[in-house]
Structures are given as C-alpha cells and as structure tokens.
Design a protein around this motif. Structure first.
Motif, PDB file in Angstrom:
ATOM      1  N   GLY A  70       0.799  -1.226   0.000  1.00  0.00           N
ATOM      2  CA  GLY A  70       0.000   0.000   0.000  1.00  0.00           C
ATOM      3  C   GLY A  70       0.828   1.270   0.000  1.00  0.00           C
ATOM      4  N   ALA A  71       0.577   2.107   1.004  1.00  0.00           N
ATOM      5  CA  ALA A  71       1.222   3.419   1.093  1.00  0.00           C
ATOM      6  C   ALA A  71       2.571   3.349   1.805  1.00  0.00           C
ATOM      7  N   GLY A  72       3.220   2.179   1.724  1.00  0.00           N
ATOM      8  CA  GLY A  72       4.546   2.043   2.324  1.00  0.00           C
ATOM      9  C   GLY A  72       4.556   1.275   3.619  1.00  0.00           C
ATOM     10  N   ASN A  73       3.617   0.360   3.789  1.00  0.00           N
ATOM     11  CA  ASN A  73       3.442  -0.351   5.053  1.00  0.00           C
ATOM     12  C   ASN A  73       4.149  -1.710   5.055  1.00  0.00           C
ATOM     13  N   GLY A 110       4.295   6.880   7.674  1.00  0.00           N
ATOM     14  CA  GLY A 110       3.721   7.488   8.858  1.00  0.00           C
ATOM     15  C   GLY A 110       2.225   7.674   8.770  1.00  0.00           C
ATOM     16  N   MET A 111       1.649   7.500   7.602  1.00  0.00           N
ATOM     17  CA  MET A 111       0.196   7.631   7.472  1.00  0.00           C
ATOM     18  C   MET A 111      -0.503   6.553   8.300  1.00  0.00           C
ATOM     19  N   TYR A 112       0.087   5.361   8.292  1.00  0.00           N
ATOM     20  CA  TYR A 112      -0.439   4.260   9.089  1.00  0.00           C
ATOM     21  C   TYR A 112       0.618   3.797  10.080  1.00  0.00           C
ATOM     22  N   GLU A 113       0.167   3.179  11.129  1.00  0.00           N
ATOM     23  CA  GLU A 113       1.088   2.689  12.159  1.00  0.00           C
ATOM     24  C   GLU A 113       2.073   1.688  11.568  1.00  0.00           C
ATOM     25  N   ALA A 114       1.627   0.968  10.525  1.00  0.00           N
ATOM     26  CA  ALA A 114       2.459  -0.070   9.925  1.00  0.00           C
ATOM     27  C   ALA A 114       3.704   0.476   9.222  1.00  0.00           C
ATOM     28  N   SER A 115       3.795   1.799   9.079  1.00  0.00           N
ATOM     29  CA  SER A 115       5.002   2.378   8.470  1.00  0.00           C
ATOM     30  C   SER A 115       5.650   3.437   9.352  1.00  0.00           C
ATOM     31  N   SER A 116       5.047   3.685  10.501  1.00  0.00           N
ATOM     32  CA  SER A 116       5.530   4.785  11.348  1.00  0.00           C
ATOM     33  C   SER A 116       6.919   4.524  11.925  1.00  0.00           C
ATOM     34  N   GLY A 117       7.314   3.247  12.037  1.00  0.00           N
ATOM     35  CA  GLY A 117       8.606   2.933  12.637  1.00  0.00           C
ATOM     36  C   GLY A 117       9.789   3.053  11.689  1.00  0.00           C
ATOM     37  N   PHE A 118       9.515   3.226  10.412  1.00  0.00           N
ATOM     38  CA  PHE A 118      10.602   3.264   9.427  1.00  0.00           C
ATOM     39  C   PHE A 118      11.531   4.461   9.617  1.00  0.00           C
ATOM     40  N   LYS A 119      10.961   5.595   9.972  1.00  0.00           N
ATOM     41  CA  LYS A 119      11.750   6.835   9.986  1.00  0.00           C
ATOM     42  C   LYS A 119      12.899   6.789  10.994  1.00  0.00           C
TER      43      LYS A 119
END
Length: 334
Positions: A249-252, A287-296
């Motif tokens: 999806g949006a990077g998740n 960061g839009m979803y929790e599933a990608s928030s940890g990447f940064k």
C-alpha cells in the motif's frame, strides 16, 4: 537540413523476422530495414543504424549493456540529432530508466521502443512503434532545436517519460503504462504534446565516464509469511549499498523482528533503504499508518511514487559513483 536519427539495435522481438516455413524467429538484417518498413522513407529525416556487439533477449540485459548503449549514443552525440533504441520489451523500463540517468545532460531525444510481434508479422505492432519513435526523435522547433530533450519510452501510440514507465502486459499491444504521470506525447492523427511537460537535465560529474556498475542493490519484496533468511541475505552479501524495499500500500510493512534487525544492520553499516510501494499507482506516505511509522527512526527513505524499475536503476547508477553516504541518499530521492 534534415535531422539525422540513429537507430541503436540491442535485440528483442522488433528486430526479428519469422521464417515463413518453420515459424522460428531469426535476427533481421538491418541493412534491409527500409525495405521492410518503406514508410520510414516518407519521414523528413536521414536514418542510420548501429548494433550493440552482441544483441540479446532483453531478459539477459545487465548493467554492462546499459553502459554499451550509453557509449554508442555518446560516441555519436555530435553526429546525430536524435536516437531510437530498439530493445526487447521485458526489461525495457529498467534499461530506459537506467539510460535516463546515464545520459543526464545529453539534451537530445532518446526514444526506447520495441514490439510484441516481429516486424515481418502481418499484424505486427513493430512498424507503428518504430515509425512514430523516429518521428518523435526528429521533432524540431522553429529554431531547429530538438523539442524532446530527454529519454522516453514509446509504445502503442504513447510516449512515456522513461523513468516513470512500467511494463503492464505480456500479451496486449498496449504493453506499457505510466500510472503516476500522463504520457508526454500521444499519437493520433497528429502528435499531441505540451512542451511545458518536457524537461532538460544536467549531467552529474563522472556519470558519463562510468566504466562499471557493480551489483550494489538488494531488491526485497515484502509478502505474507516471509522466511527469516530473506532479511538476513543483506548481511551476507558483499558490496550492497541500497536495499529497495517493496512494501504494501502506502509504504506499510508487517511487524517483524527480522525486518527490524535488517533495518538496524543497514543503519549501522550506512546502507540506504528506500521504501517503494508494490502498487502500480499511488505513492509511499510513511507514517500515514502505524504499519510504516517505525521506518523513519531507521532512516528509511521515502520513495514517493517512483517505480521499482527507476529506483533500482537509479540506485545502481548512483552507487557506482564515489559519493558520500548522505549525498548519495539525497540524490536517490531527488
């Protein structure tokens, strides 16, 4: 003075002919190209051709072939006004994307094209693709300057920006698309385009003289039920500078201890990780979803709406330059 166009043959279906009795495909003698596509004589340009040393199926294309194509074009840069690269369709978006970076600053038209059927077949798409590609490469302004000054990919009535293209179909003539960008040129009764959508590029020091592009990119596509070894491979491979992470999806991504360990390893060893979506259309929005928030926190780069083909090609080309890590990362997403 008529524009001079150079055809660069690398292999692929467009340069093949079918034996009338056996049905097998064999390479076409390009000295007889004008005999098979007589319509080319109606174009207001002079057409010449050259071939790479060993034309091949595009599934066999490697970075060394990109350098050979670049060198053929640069060697003839001052003698020709435009270039048409005949290439197999399977990896055309990879090659066209790579050449868009290797030829930065050329500011002459370079049009990749190919076909789904050989040029001698009754229902071939090769003739139209070739004729219109040459016509596009010949476009000149009223001041006799090239209208197109970048690398494009032409297929089935549409010219796409090379590094925005993807192969969409293995069967249909409309084999390519550019889901996140409108075509640069649409061919109908007339060639329809808006020159405001075209770009000019500037060369990056050292890029034209690259003699070798090492295998420095690890492409990892996330999927359910992944094996642990898929994440560990990056630690075992030598020379990896970039991990292209194809996410959902949006990077998740899934919650995975092994994924976190890989990201930690990359951060500690100055390996760039760039997040690209598996979706053909849309973009990464970390960061839009929790599933990608940890990447940064691991310094993962946001690939936006770059295609996987363009991201991989860009990372390979930039990785071959002797760049500082932070400059490399900045250029990778610029």
């Amino acid at each position: 003075m008529k524009p001079k166009i150079l055809l660069v043959y690398t292999g692929g279906t467009i340069g093949m002919r079918r034996h009338p009795e056996t049905g097998s495909l064999a390479p076409l003698n390009f000295d007889r190209l004008l005999d098979r596509v007589g319509e080319l004589r109606q174009l207001d340009c002079d057409i010449h051709h050259v071939s790479v040393a060993a034309p091949k199926d595009s599934s066999e294309i490697e970075a060394a072939d990109w350098i050979e194509i670049r060198d053929l074009i640069l060697t003839n840069e001052t003698d020709y006004d435009g270039f048409v690269v005949l290439h197999g369709s399977d990896t055309m978006s990879y090659s066209a994307s790579a050449l868009s970076f290797l030829l930065l600053g050329l500011n002459k038209p370079v049009v990749f094209t190919g076909s789904q059927l050989p040029i001698g077949d009754l229902r071939t798409d090769a003739k139209e693709n070739l004729i219109t590609s040459v016509q596009i490469a010949s476009l000149r302004s009223t001041s006799n300057e090239p209208i197109l000054r970048e690398v494009g990919l032409y297929f089935e009535y549409k010219l796409y920006r090379a590094n925005r293209s993807i192969k969409l179909s293995a069967e249909h003539f409309e084999a390519f698309s550019s889901p996140n960008m409108q075509p640069l040129i649409t061919a109908g009764v007339h060639l329809e385009y808006d020159t405001r959508n075209f770009i000019q590029t500037r060369a990056i020091p050292g890029i034209r003289s690259l003699a070798n592009i090492p295998a420095s990119v690890y492409l990892l596509k996330l999927h359910p039920n992944m094996s642990e070894w898929a994440f560990r491979l990056v630690e075992q491979a030598d020379g990896i500078k970039t991990v292209v992470l194809e996410t959902f999806g949006a990077g998740n991504a899934m919650k995975s201890k092994q994924l976190v360990q890989m990201l930690q390893y990359c951060q500690e060893n100055e390996i760039a990780v760039i997040n690209c979506t598996q979706c053909a259309k849309g973009s990464v929005s970390m960061g839009m979803y929790e599933a990608s928030s940890g990447f940064k926190k691991f310094g993962v780069l946001d690939g936006g709406d770059m295609t996987t083909e363009a991201t991989l090609a860009k990372a390979l080309v930039l990785g071959a330059l002797d760049l500082e890590v932070e400059i490399f990362k900045k250029m990778l997403i610029s």
